[in-house]
Design an enzyme around this catalytic site. Structure first.
Site, PDB file in Angstrom:
ATOM      1  N   ARG A 199       0.865  -1.247   0.203  1.00 49.72           N
ATOM      2  CA  ARG A 199       0.033   0.026   0.082  1.00 49.72           C
ATOM      3  C   ARG A 199       0.873   1.272  -0.111  1.00 49.72           C
ATOM      4  O   ARG A 199       1.856   1.397   0.620  1.00 49.72           O
ATOM      5  CB  ARG A 199      -1.002   0.006   1.322  1.00 49.72           C
ATOM      6  CG  ARG A 199      -2.129  -1.036   1.281  1.00 49.72           C
ATOM      7  CD  ARG A 199      -3.260  -1.162   2.193  1.00 49.72           C
ATOM      8  NE  ARG A 199      -3.962  -0.108   1.958  1.00 49.72           N
ATOM      9  CZ  ARG A 199      -5.006   0.583   2.805  1.00 49.72           C
ATOM     10  NH1 ARG A 199      -4.746   0.182   4.356  1.00 49.72           N
ATOM     11  NH2 ARG A 199      -5.897   1.240   2.631  1.00 49.72           N
ATOM     12  N   ASP A 248      -2.438   9.217   7.852  1.00 50.74           N
ATOM     13  CA  ASP A 248      -1.687   7.842   7.127  1.00 50.74           C
ATOM     14  C   ASP A 248      -0.313   8.810   6.714  1.00 50.74           C
ATOM     15  O   ASP A 248       0.621   8.085   6.690  1.00 50.74           O
ATOM     16  CB  ASP A 248      -2.261   7.574   6.061  1.00 50.74           C
ATOM     17  CG  ASP A 248      -3.363   6.502   6.202  1.00 50.74           C
ATOM     18  OD1 ASP A 248      -4.711   7.016   6.768  1.00 50.74           O
ATOM     19  OD2 ASP A 248      -3.276   5.343   6.350  1.00 50.74           O
TER      20      ASP A 248
HETATM   21  O1  MRU Z   1      -7.634   2.064   4.565  1.00 52.01           O
HETATM   22  P1  MRU Z   1      -7.316   2.068   6.001  1.00 52.01           P
HETATM   23  O2  MRU Z   1      -8.403   1.421   6.950  1.00 52.01           O
HETATM   24  O3  MRU Z   1      -5.990   1.636   6.189  1.00 52.01           O
HETATM   25  O4  MRU Z   1      -7.217   3.622   6.567  1.00 52.01           O
HETATM   26  C1  MRU Z   1      -6.982   3.729   7.942  1.00 52.01           C
HETATM   27  C2  MRU Z   1      -6.925   5.439   8.110  1.00 52.01           C
HETATM   28  O5  MRU Z   1      -7.378   6.258   6.972  1.00 52.01           O
HETATM   29  C3  MRU Z   1      -6.604   5.825   9.651  1.00 52.01           C
HETATM   30  O6  MRU Z   1      -7.495   6.972  10.013  1.00 52.01           O
HETATM   31  C4  MRU Z   1      -5.075   6.240   9.552  1.00 52.01           C
HETATM   32  O7  MRU Z   1      -4.638   4.937   9.036  1.00 52.01           O
HETATM   33  C5  MRU Z   1      -4.870   6.624  10.923  1.00 52.01           C
HETATM   34  S1  MRU Z   1      -4.722   4.787  12.164  1.00 52.01           S
HETATM   35  C6  MRU Z   1      -4.191   5.405  13.626  1.00 52.01           C
END
Ligand code: MRU
Length: 351
Positions: free
Chosen positions: A89, A237
């Protein structure tokens, strides 16, 4: 109530398969680097810090799988596995941060024999995991102060225990306030298309006894207009040097709505989520997800066959909409270029 999102035990890697929640709570073992890659890609393990922790252990899974015998074999497998897992990812910088730590640990200890080197790598991955928990606890302590009795707090996606080694980032703020006896109410956006808010945030807050109401994503403006929300806290992220923050798609709209209603919008994230090397959010790579997640979510067709779909998994909230960034070192305030520069540097590598 903490959940071991990612667990290393007797040389084996286990995760909670988050695609099954909330109807089934199942731990699965990831036995190969390919299984680790697939688990990250398919969001069995997700959330920026949890992805980083899982990938660090994933490097050890690769070393074990390849039965690396000599020190040079171990170094080669570490590099190959890290390169491979880095393709799972693109947006969460914690993935690359954790893989770099594993790579650097390997090369900085190239004088050790293979068995001692593997022990050293194992210790590093365990440290990345435990450090993440300490960071989350500190975020909770700093951010918990922002919540006052009677508040409504809105969050988007899942930045809780399930998204970290435990305790969470945005949800850490809520857990900490809850533990200190504050009474407040959380509104959880359901978070289309993969419903992390409905499936995961609602699930973990209810387990922890935090008062939570699930809302559709398109309800956020209405709850703010009704005066039900005094604070927004979300995770991130990747955060650029100017404070622009990438988070789950829909976060940017929440920030705009919050601005329109004079509701402070906070981002909670450890320093492992900062990308000090990029000047602004324009440089953050945004993952595109497949059409099926939108047209055939959870096995039900909800759009005409063959319709064109655009599905970025994340968006970038400009720092001008952010009141503060809650980190393990305290709450960073605008001007972010200065407050972020003050916490950048080698000391941010460990906590
Ligand atoms: O696609 P995801 O479920 O991995 O996205 C997660 C998020 O956007 C969270 O808000 C982010 O990773 C922060 S986690 C502490």
């Amino acid at each position: 109530m903490s959940v071991a999102t990612v667990r290393w035990s007797s040389g084996c890697l286990y995760i909670i398969d988050q695609t099954l929640l909330p109807t089934e709570f199942r731990e699965i073992e990831l036995k190969t680097a390919e299984e680790v890659w697939e688990a990250i890609k398919a969001l069995r393990v997700r959330g920026a810090p949890a992805i980083g922790v899982c990938a660090a252990f994933g490097v050890l899974v690769g070393v074990r799988q390849q039965e690396a015998k000599s020190t040079s074999d171990v170094l080669l497998v570490v590099d190959e596995t890290a390169d491979y897992l880095a393709t799972s990812r693109p947006t969460a910088v914690n993935l690359f941060w954790a893989l770099d730590r594993m790579r650097n640990t390997a090369h900085n200890n190239a004088n050790l024999d293979s068995s001692a080197l593997i022990d050293r790598l194992t210790a590093e991955a365990v440290e990345i995991c435990e450090e993440d928990t300490r960071r989350c606890r500190a975020i909770g302590k700093h951010g918990g102060e922002l919540i006052t009795d009677g508040d409504g707090v809105l969050t988007h996606c899942n930045a809780g225990s399930l998204a970290t080694s435990s305790y969470g980032t945005a949800l850490a703020v809520m857990y900490s306030a809850h533990e200190s006896g504050k009474r407040f109410h959380v509104y959880a956006d359901e978070t289309r298309p993969l419903l992390q808010g409905a499936r995961l945030t609602a699930w973990e807050l209810m387990r922890a006894g935090v008062d939570v109401t699930l809302i559709c994503d398109n309800t956020a403006a209405q709850v703010m207009r009704e005066g039900r929300v005094q604070l927004v806290v979300v995770g991130a992220d990747r955060i650029a040097a100017n404070g622009d923050a990438a988070n789950k798609i829909g976060t940017y709209s929440v920030a705009l709505i919050a601005k329109a209603h004079n509701v402070p919008f906070y981002v909670a994230a450890p320093l492992s989520t900062f990308d000090f090397s990029i000047a602004s959010g324009d440089e953050i790579p945004i993952e595109l997800r497949g059409a099926d997640e939108v047209t055939h979510g959870f096995g039900k067709q909800t759009a005409p066959e063959g319709v064109k779909v655009y599905s970025p998994a994340f968006d970038v909230t400009p720092s001008t909409l952010i009141a503060g960034i809650i980190t393990e070192r305290g709450i960073l305030r605008p001007p972010f270029i200065e407050s972020i520069a003050a916490v950048a540097g080698p000391q941010s590598a460990t906590f």
